[in-house]
Design a protein around this motif. Structure first.
Motif, short mmCIF file in Angstrom:
data_model
loop_
_atom_site.label_atom_id
_atom_site.label_comp_id
_atom_site.label_asym_id
_atom_site.label_seq_id
_atom_site.Cartn_x
_atom_site.Cartn_y
_atom_site.Cartn_z
N LYS A 1 0.82 -1.22 0.00
CA LYS A 1 0.00 0.00 0.00
C LYS A 1 0.85 1.27 0.00
CE LYS A 1 -4.10 -1.93 2.19
NZ LYS A 1 -3.99 -3.30 2.19
N ALA A 2 1.92 1.25 -0.77
CA ALA A 2 2.80 2.41 -0.89
C ALA A 2 2.12 3.47 -1.74
CB ALA A 2 4.13 2.01 -1.51
N VAL A 3 2.31 4.73 -1.37
CA VAL A 3 1.75 5.86 -2.10
C VAL A 3 2.92 6.60 -2.73
CG1 VAL A 3 0.43 8.01 -1.94
CG2 VAL A 3 -0.18 6.05 -0.51
N ARG A 4 2.92 6.65 -4.04
CA ARG A 4 4.02 7.27 -4.77
C ARG A 4 3.83 8.78 -4.83
NH1 ARG A 4 5.90 5.05 -10.63
NH2 ARG A 4 7.52 6.58 -11.06
N THR A 5 4.84 9.53 -4.40
CA THR A 5 4.82 10.99 -4.50
C THR A 5 6.07 11.44 -5.23
OG1 THR A 5 5.90 11.20 -2.35
CG2 THR A 5 3.51 11.32 -2.36
N ASP A 6 5.95 12.57 -5.90
CA ASP A 6 7.09 13.10 -6.64
C ASP A 6 8.01 13.90 -5.75
OD1 ASP A 6 6.41 12.03 -9.07
OD2 ASP A 6 5.33 13.81 -9.76
N ASN B 1 2.32 10.63 5.21
CA ASN B 1 1.95 9.26 5.58
C ASN B 1 3.22 8.42 5.64
OD1 ASN B 1 -0.75 9.94 5.53
ND2 ASN B 1 -0.95 9.44 3.36
N PRO B 2 3.26 7.44 6.52
CA PRO B 2 4.47 6.61 6.62
C PRO B 2 4.71 5.74 5.40
CG PRO B 2 2.78 5.85 8.15
CD PRO B 2 2.28 7.11 7.54
N ASN B 3 3.70 5.58 4.54
CA ASN B 3 3.87 4.71 3.38
C ASN B 3 4.10 5.50 2.09
OD1 ASN B 3 1.27 5.71 3.39
ND2 ASN B 3 0.34 3.83 2.62
N GLU B 4 4.43 6.78 2.19
CA GLU B 4 4.75 7.56 0.99
C GLU B 4 6.18 7.26 0.55
OE1 GLU B 4 2.08 11.52 0.83
OE2 GLU B 4 3.78 11.60 2.21
N ILE B 5 6.35 7.17 -0.77
CA ILE B 5 7.66 6.81 -1.32
C ILE B 5 8.06 7.79 -2.42
CG2 ILE B 5 7.49 4.35 -0.81
CD1 ILE B 5 6.65 4.01 -3.81
N TYR B 6 9.36 7.86 -2.65
CA TYR B 6 9.93 8.55 -3.80
C TYR B 6 10.49 7.49 -4.73
CZ TYR B 6 10.20 13.07 -1.28
OH TYR B 6 9.94 14.24 -0.61
N VAL B 7 10.41 7.73 -6.04
CA VAL B 7 11.01 6.83 -7.02
C VAL B 7 12.06 7.62 -7.78
CG1 VAL B 7 10.61 5.34 -9.01
CG2 VAL B 7 8.88 5.48 -7.21
N ILE C 1 22.40 6.83 3.70
CA ILE C 1 21.27 7.01 2.79
C ILE C 1 20.70 5.69 2.29
CG2 ILE C 1 21.98 9.32 2.13
CD1 ILE C 1 22.88 8.17 -0.57
N ASP C 2 21.51 4.63 2.34
CA ASP C 2 21.00 3.31 1.95
C ASP C 2 19.92 2.82 2.91
OD1 ASP C 2 22.67 3.31 -0.20
OD2 ASP C 2 24.12 1.86 0.63
N LEU C 3 19.88 3.35 4.12
CA LEU C 3 18.85 2.94 5.08
C LEU C 3 17.45 3.34 4.65
CD1 LEU C 3 20.70 3.89 8.38
CD2 LEU C 3 20.42 1.61 7.40
N ALA C 4 17.34 4.38 3.83
CA ALA C 4 16.02 4.86 3.39
C ALA C 4 15.50 4.11 2.17
CB ALA C 4 16.09 6.35 3.07
N ILE C 5 16.31 3.24 1.57
CA ILE C 5 15.88 2.49 0.38
C ILE C 5 14.88 1.43 0.79
CG2 ILE C 5 16.60 0.97 -1.48
CD1 ILE C 5 19.23 2.50 -1.58
N TYR C 6 13.70 1.50 0.18
CA TYR C 6 12.61 0.56 0.45
C TYR C 6 12.77 -0.69 -0.42
CZ TYR C 6 7.75 -0.74 1.51
OH TYR C 6 6.62 -1.39 1.93
N LYS D 1 15.51 -2.46 -13.23
CA LYS D 1 16.24 -1.59 -14.15
C LYS D 1 17.09 -0.57 -13.41
CE LYS D 1 12.59 -2.12 -17.51
NZ LYS D 1 11.42 -1.48 -18.11
N GLY D 2 17.28 -0.76 -12.12
CA GLY D 2 18.13 0.13 -11.33
C GLY D 2 17.40 1.25 -10.63
N GLN D 3 16.07 1.29 -10.73
CA GLN D 3 15.32 2.34 -10.04
C GLN D 3 15.45 2.16 -8.54
OE1 GLN D 3 13.76 0.00 -11.97
NE2 GLN D 3 12.44 0.96 -13.47
N ILE D 4 15.41 3.28 -7.82
CA ILE D 4 15.49 3.26 -6.37
C ILE D 4 14.16 3.74 -5.83
CG2 ILE D 4 16.64 4.22 -4.33
CD1 ILE D 4 18.46 2.39 -5.90
N VAL D 5 13.55 2.96 -4.96
CA VAL D 5 12.32 3.34 -4.28
C VAL D 5 12.70 3.59 -2.82
CG1 VAL D 5 9.98 2.65 -3.66
CG2 VAL D 5 10.94 1.92 -5.85
N ALA D 6 12.50 4.83 -2.38
CA ALA D 6 12.92 5.22 -1.03
C ALA D 6 11.74 5.77 -0.24
CB ALA D 6 14.02 6.27 -1.11
N LEU D 7 11.76 5.55 1.06
CA LEU D 7 10.72 6.08 1.94
C LEU D 7 10.89 7.59 2.10
CD1 LEU D 7 10.86 3.26 4.62
CD2 LEU D 7 9.03 3.66 2.97
#
Length: 144
Positions: A25-30, A49-55, A78-83, A88-94
């Protein structure tokens, strides 16, 4: 996975990563566009929200996001924030954790920039330094 209305990101995730984010239930934000600037930006943290992410497109863009605010970045921190990472190498972070890392580093930089001479000058006026005030109020809250 839900997207905020203002989330017009063109970064496409692979099915496995998308499914993981949907299940959790992650919510993607820019995030703001990552640019190289001479002067560091200021982070304004809003409730999220705690489930908001950056891509991010890749690890370099992720690292440069932190370098927009900070002078120096420790990769282990900064690796600690990687969800999760996409195939393809994308990083999804909290989002909240990224913001907290930036704010904590900025606060630590401020407190370490105060010299002993400045501390003595503050004490001579009968006042406390910001760090001492925070510690005092923190101890008072424990007893309340």
């Amino acid at each position: 996975m839900k997207k905020n209305k203002n989330s017009g990101s063109d970064i496409r995730l692979d099915f496995k990563t998308w499914l993981f984010l949907y299940i959790t239930k992650a919510v993607r934000t820019d995030h703001i566009p990552v640019e190289e600037e001479k002067e560091k930006k200021t982070m304004y943290v809003k409730d999220s929200n705690p489930n908001e992410i950056y891509v991010f497109k890749n690890y370099d863009e992720y690292r440069n996001f932190f370098l927009m605010y900070l002078n120096k970045v420790d990769n282990d921190l900064i690796d600690l924030a990687i969800y999760t990472k996409g195939s393809k190498g994308q990083i999804v972070a909290l989002k909240g954790l990224c913001e907290r890392i930036i704010v904590k580093k900025k606060v630590n930089e401020f407190y370490s920039s105060i010299t002993q001479e400045q501390i003595n000058k503050i004490h001579s006026k009968g006042k406390l330094t910001p760090l001492e005030a925070v510690q005092l109020y923190g101890n008072l809250l424990i007893y309340v």
